[in-house]
Design an enzyme around this catalytic site. Structure first.
Site, PDB file in Angstrom:
ATOM      1  N   GLU A  50      -1.292  -5.396   8.772  1.00  0.00           N
ATOM      2  CA  GLU A  50      -0.467  -4.794   9.815  1.00  0.00           C
ATOM      3  C   GLU A  50      -1.093  -5.079  11.178  1.00  0.00           C
ATOM      4  O   GLU A  50      -2.312  -5.081  11.312  1.00  0.00           O
ATOM      5  CB  GLU A  50      -0.346  -3.281   9.586  1.00  0.00           C
TER       6      GLU A  50
ATOM      7  N   GLU B 253       9.388  -4.169  10.485  1.00  0.00           N
ATOM      8  CA  GLU B 253       9.764  -2.862   9.936  1.00  0.00           C
ATOM      9  C   GLU B 253      10.136  -1.889  11.047  1.00  0.00           C
ATOM     10  O   GLU B 253       9.466  -1.796  12.087  1.00  0.00           O
ATOM     11  CB  GLU B 253       8.591  -2.276   9.118  1.00  0.00           C
TER      12      GLU B 253
ATOM     13  N   LYS C  76      -1.171  -9.323   3.093  1.00  0.00           N
ATOM     14  CA  LYS C  76      -0.410  -8.806   4.242  1.00  0.00           C
ATOM     15  C   LYS C  76      -1.316  -7.884   5.042  1.00  0.00           C
ATOM     16  O   LYS C  76      -2.048  -7.077   4.460  1.00  0.00           O
ATOM     17  CB  LYS C  76       0.837  -8.063   3.789  1.00  0.00           C
TER      18      LYS C  76
ATOM     19  N   ASP D 160       0.836  -1.206   0.000  1.00  0.00           N
ATOM     20  CA  ASP D 160       0.000   0.000   0.000  1.00  0.00           C
ATOM     21  C   ASP D 160       0.871   1.256   0.000  1.00  0.00           C
ATOM     22  O   ASP D 160       0.364   2.371  -0.097  1.00  0.00           O
ATOM     23  CB  ASP D 160      -1.014  -0.009   1.156  1.00  0.00           C
ATOM     24  N   SER D 161       2.198   1.072   0.066  1.00  0.00           N
ATOM     25  CA  SER D 161       3.122   2.199  -0.144  1.00  0.00           C
ATOM     26  C   SER D 161       2.890   2.828  -1.517  1.00  0.00           C
ATOM     27  O   SER D 161       3.319   3.952  -1.762  1.00  0.00           O
ATOM     28  CB  SER D 161       4.576   1.722  -0.027  1.00  0.00           C
TER      29      SER D 161
ATOM     30  N   ASP E 125      -1.142  -6.244  -0.334  1.00  0.00           N
ATOM     31  CA  ASP E 125      -1.260  -5.538   0.937  1.00  0.00           C
ATOM     32  C   ASP E 125      -2.716  -5.142   1.132  1.00  0.00           C
ATOM     33  O   ASP E 125      -3.329  -4.547   0.232  1.00  0.00           O
ATOM     34  CB  ASP E 125      -0.392  -4.267   0.858  1.00  0.00           C
TER      35      ASP E 125
HETATM   36  O1  KIV Z   1       3.494  -1.137   1.653  1.00  0.00           O
HETATM   37  C1  KIV Z   1       4.651  -1.563   1.622  1.00  0.00           C
HETATM   38  O2  KIV Z   1       5.403  -1.333   0.682  1.00  0.00           O
HETATM   39  C2  KIV Z   1       5.114  -2.358   2.755  1.00  0.00           C
HETATM   40  C3  KIV Z   1       6.548  -2.762   2.764  1.00  0.00           C
HETATM   41  C4  KIV Z   1       7.391  -1.626   3.087  1.00  0.00           C
HETATM   42  C5  KIV Z   1       6.795  -3.907   3.681  1.00  0.00           C
HETATM   43  O3  KIV Z   1       4.358  -2.636   3.628  1.00  0.00           O
END
Ligand code: KIV
Length: 298
Positions: free
Chosen positions: A129, A196, A127, A58-59, A97
């Site tokens: 969090e 992280e 993924k 989600d970055s 994510d």
């Molecule tokens: O969103 C993302 O890119 C991440 C990575 C930095 C692990 O969660």
């Protein structure tokens, strides 16, 4: 422009990576490589380079869509990018994510949204969090045959609660809480855990205590593998890189020079040239010129 599906010779002999492969790598002490990717072209390059796992993170909210934080990106936007990456990748695991809000309201909603990433976009894992507070969700996802990657420490979706992007786990209490969270995620069925923004010693300890692999980002070299944001790696973020980033290339400089060259050539009528132009067949050309004579300039 065409999109070729031919594999490079290196990719032709590579086996598909699975979570079993990552588990075997941990046991053999062989590091796991992971990177983010968000579109067809970069995902293809990353996959062909032999990376084990590609995260559609989600970055992308920040590095692709230009938001201040990761919070605004939606499930629909994430699905769009996961599909593009899926079309490119043949060997690496493709993980999606789960964006902020897609699993925070209820476990039921979390499972429903996660299933969309698997069913509609071809993700092989999701993924999320959080730690012990996500254990029930991890169990339910695992029960629904969805491999789950946990994410602990500096979790960007908690930026406002954390008061900024700060290294986590620096006090004894906070370090112990991270270890407890990691063990809770593993017990609930997580197949991999991202660590992280935490002290190296804490990540090392968690990695040694867990049976499942860890991949670190800003968590030191003792994790079972490493992940970086693609745009950090190639200098495409327009920001000062964080301490933990190593830039392996300067795509911004490369792109700027290409774009400058193009603009200069267009302005000087140096592009396109003869070699970039199409022509009428000889037998049509004469007839065309006779039938439609060019208007003389006044
Ligand atoms: O969103 C993302 O890119 C991440 C990575 C930095 C692990 O969660």
């Amino acid at each position: 422009m065409s999109v070729s599906n031919f594999c490079s010779p290196a990719s032709a002999v590579r086996a598909k990576v699975t979570f079993q492969t990552l588990q075997e790598k941990k046991q053999a002490g062989r590091p796991i490589s992971a990177l983010t990717a968000y579109d067809y072209a970069t995902a293809r390059l990353v996959d062909e380079a032999g990376v084990d796992l590609i995260l559609v993170g989600d970055s992308l909210a920040q590095v692709v869509l230009g938001y201040e934080t990761t919070l605004p990106v939606t499930v629909e936007e994430m699905l769009h990018h996961v599909r593009a990456v899926r079309r490119a990748v043949k060997h690496a695991i493709v993980a999606a994510d789960m964006p902020y809000g897609s699993y925070h309201v209820s476990v039921q909603e979390g499972v429903t949204n996660a299933a969309r990433f698997m069913k509609e976009a071809g993700a092989e894992a999701v993924k999320i969090e959080g730690g012990a507070n996500r254990a029930e969700l991890v169990e339910r996802l695992t029960d629904a045959e969805i491999p789950v990657i946990g994410h602990l420490g500096l979790t960007p979706q908690s930026v406002h609660r954390m008061g900024g992007y700060r290294v986590q786990g620096k006090s004894l209490t906070a370090a112990e809480a991270l270890l407890k969270d990691a063990l809770a995620l593993e017990a609930a069925g997580a197949v991999l855990i991202v660590l992280e923004g935490m002290p190296r010693e804490v990540a090392q300890h968690i990695t040694q205590r867990l049976s499942v692999p860890t991949i670190g980002i800003g968590a030191g070299p003792d994790c079972d593998g490493q992940i970086l944001v693609f745009h950090d790696l190639v200098n495409l973020t327009f920001a000062r890189p964080a301490k933990f980033v190593r830039q392996y290339g300067d795509a911004a400089a490369l792109f700027r020079s290409a774009i400058d060259g193009y603009v200069r050539d267009v302005e000087q009528r140096a592009f396109p040239g003869e070699e970039e132009s199409y022509h009428l067949p000889k037998e049509v050309r004469g007839a065309f010129e006779t039938a439609t004579p060019l208007r003389r300039k006044a």
